[in-house]
Design a protein around this motif. Sequence first.
Motif, PDB file in Angstrom:
ATOM      1  N   HIS A 139      49.065  41.605  27.456  1.00 57.08           N
ATOM      2  CA  HIS A 139      47.900  41.481  28.339  1.00 57.08           C
ATOM      3  C   HIS A 139      46.607  41.513  27.521  1.00 57.08           C
ATOM      4  O   HIS A 139      45.684  40.726  27.757  1.00 57.08           O
ATOM      5  CB  HIS A 139      47.922  42.624  29.359  1.00 57.08           C
ATOM      6  CG  HIS A 139      46.783  42.595  30.309  1.00 57.08           C
ATOM      7  ND1 HIS A 139      46.748  41.740  31.392  1.00 57.08           N
ATOM      8  CD2 HIS A 139      45.633  43.297  30.351  1.00 57.08           C
ATOM      9  CE1 HIS A 139      45.619  41.924  32.040  1.00 57.08           C
ATOM     10  NE2 HIS A 139      44.928  42.866  31.437  1.00 57.08           N
ATOM     11  N   ALA A 140      46.568  42.418  26.519  1.00 57.21           N
ATOM     12  CA  ALA A 140      45.368  42.520  25.674  1.00 57.21           C
ATOM     13  C   ALA A 140      45.164  41.219  24.901  1.00 57.21           C
ATOM     14  O   ALA A 140      44.044  40.714  24.793  1.00 57.21           O
ATOM     15  CB  ALA A 140      45.511  43.700  24.718  1.00 57.21           C
ATOM     16  N   ASP A 141      46.270  40.621  24.395  1.00 58.75           N
ATOM     17  CA  ASP A 141      46.168  39.348  23.661  1.00 58.75           C
ATOM     18  C   ASP A 141      45.634  38.254  24.575  1.00 58.75           C
ATOM     19  O   ASP A 141      44.747  37.486  24.199  1.00 58.75           O
ATOM     20  CB  ASP A 141      47.555  38.914  23.149  1.00 58.75           C
ATOM     21  CG  ASP A 141      47.966  39.740  21.933  1.00 58.75           C
ATOM     22  OD1 ASP A 141      47.089  40.440  21.383  1.00 58.75           O
ATOM     23  OD2 ASP A 141      49.155  39.692  21.566  1.00 58.75           O
ATOM     24  N   PRO A 200      51.594  42.100  35.788  1.00 57.33           N
ATOM     25  CA  PRO A 200      52.311  41.884  34.517  1.00 57.33           C
ATOM     26  C   PRO A 200      52.002  42.917  33.439  1.00 57.33           C
ATOM     27  O   PRO A 200      52.874  43.295  32.673  1.00 57.33           O
ATOM     28  CB  PRO A 200      51.853  40.489  34.081  1.00 57.33           C
ATOM     29  CG  PRO A 200      51.407  39.824  35.348  1.00 57.33           C
ATOM     30  CD  PRO A 200      50.906  40.890  36.267  1.00 57.33           C
ATOM     31  N   VAL A 201      50.758  43.412  33.386  1.00 55.70           N
ATOM     32  CA  VAL A 201      50.391  44.363  32.329  1.00 55.70           C
ATOM     33  C   VAL A 201      51.263  45.624  32.367  1.00 55.70           C
ATOM     34  O   VAL A 201      51.470  46.290  31.346  1.00 55.70           O
ATOM     35  CB  VAL A 201      48.892  44.725  32.427  1.00 55.70           C
ATOM     36  CG1 VAL A 201      48.557  45.389  33.750  1.00 55.70           C
ATOM     37  CG2 VAL A 201      48.454  45.617  31.272  1.00 55.70           C
ATOM     38  N   LEU A 202      51.804  45.931  33.547  1.00 60.14           N
ATOM     39  CA  LEU A 202      52.556  47.179  33.697  1.00 60.14           C
ATOM     40  C   LEU A 202      54.058  47.015  33.460  1.00 60.14           C
ATOM     41  O   LEU A 202      54.808  47.995  33.528  1.00 60.14           O
ATOM     42  CB  LEU A 202      52.339  47.749  35.107  1.00 60.14           C
ATOM     43  CG  LEU A 202      50.887  48.056  35.513  1.00 60.14           C
ATOM     44  CD1 LEU A 202      50.832  48.463  36.980  1.00 60.14           C
ATOM     45  CD2 LEU A 202      50.316  49.169  34.635  1.00 60.14           C
ATOM     46  N   THR A 217      52.720  49.374  24.544  1.00 56.83           N
ATOM     47  CA  THR A 217      53.956  48.782  25.073  1.00 56.83           C
ATOM     48  C   THR A 217      53.824  47.255  25.029  1.00 56.83           C
ATOM     49  O   THR A 217      52.711  46.720  25.027  1.00 56.83           O
ATOM     50  CB  THR A 217      54.204  49.226  26.527  1.00 56.83           C
ATOM     51  OG1 THR A 217      53.068  48.851  27.315  1.00 56.83           O
ATOM     52  CG2 THR A 217      54.416  50.726  26.622  1.00 56.83           C
ATOM     53  N   PRO A 218      54.956  46.531  25.009  1.00 54.10           N
ATOM     54  CA  PRO A 218      54.882  45.062  24.927  1.00 54.10           C
ATOM     55  C   PRO A 218      54.024  44.443  26.032  1.00 54.10           C
ATOM     56  O   PRO A 218      53.227  43.540  25.769  1.00 54.10           O
ATOM     57  CB  PRO A 218      56.352  44.637  25.044  1.00 54.10           C
ATOM     58  CG  PRO A 218      57.111  45.808  24.501  1.00 54.10           C
ATOM     59  CD  PRO A 218      56.345  47.037  24.893  1.00 54.10           C
TER      60      PRO A 218
END
Length: 238
Positions: A230-232, A187-189, A224-225
């Motif tokens: 992912h960071a959140d 998902p991160v990508l 990027t969104p």
Amino acid sequence: MGTDRVKRVCIVGASGKLGRYMVQHALERGYEVVGVCRERSVPKLAEFEGRMTVVAGPTNDPDVIRRAVAGCDGVLTVLVPWGVQQYASGTAQAVLDHARPDARLVFSCGWHITRDGGDTYSRAFKAALRIASLLGRLLRYVEIDDQVEACRRVFASDTRWTVVRGSTLEEGESQGLPAWSRHVGDPVLASDRTRRVDFALFMVEALTDDALVQEAPAIVGRLTPSALAHADASRDRA
Ligand SMILES: NC(=O)c1ccc[n+]([C@@H]2O[C@H](COP(=O)([O-])OP(=O)(O)OC[C@H]3O[C@@H](n4cnc5c(N)ncnc54)[C@H](OP(=O)(O)O)[C@@H]3O)[C@@H](O)[C@H]2O)c1
């Protein structure tokens, strides 16, 4: 390897867009830079005149690469599928054969390269790749299979390699070091966008990041969104 152990780096494919960003990042870190590019492309490096050494010649020529990588602690190689003369695999092989055995070797390619078959691609991505491969072969312009072969040889080698797999690239100001993951489809990508300047940043940073030795990170822009989401999520879990 600590940053202090990287002093001299070779950039193979230095005159291209990615290559010139890498030259810039490497010079900013105070590295001594040797660049390799085709004879006709030497003028594209004019902005760095006096600040780097240029070895002119085809990057798949073992003799050119042997001279360029001599004494280098790291080699950054742009693998491109242009032409139909095994340019990418010849370039990778020359670097694998002639770089110092303990040198950090960092290669660029795209998401289409898979190391372990664990990547999942959208139907649109697979269709676009099929069309590009077919058209490239027909027009004798692009040889995507040879970039695959180049990476197969790198993956099989016992050198200190990293293969950085870039998403769709765009120009623009740096957003910082891209996020990465082992598999396309994670998902991160999902945003599938990276600034070219940041692709170059990731390549140069990899020289001193031992966690990336014998890894094939797929990267995406830090702002990027999908990378932000992912960071959140990681922060919430923490
Ligand atoms: N473009 C994208 O959207 C994209 C997406 C994902 C990953 N990537 C990866 O990013 C890396 C850089 O790609 P880029 O598109 O940004 O290109 P680039 O940095 O502009 O590099 C192109 C390179 O190919 C060389 N080249 C061009 N035509 C050639 C030919 N006929 N024979 C031999 N060499 C030739 C250029 O050398 P000269 O300077 O001598 O012309 C230059 O070194 C590649 O590893 C690519 O797989 C690109």
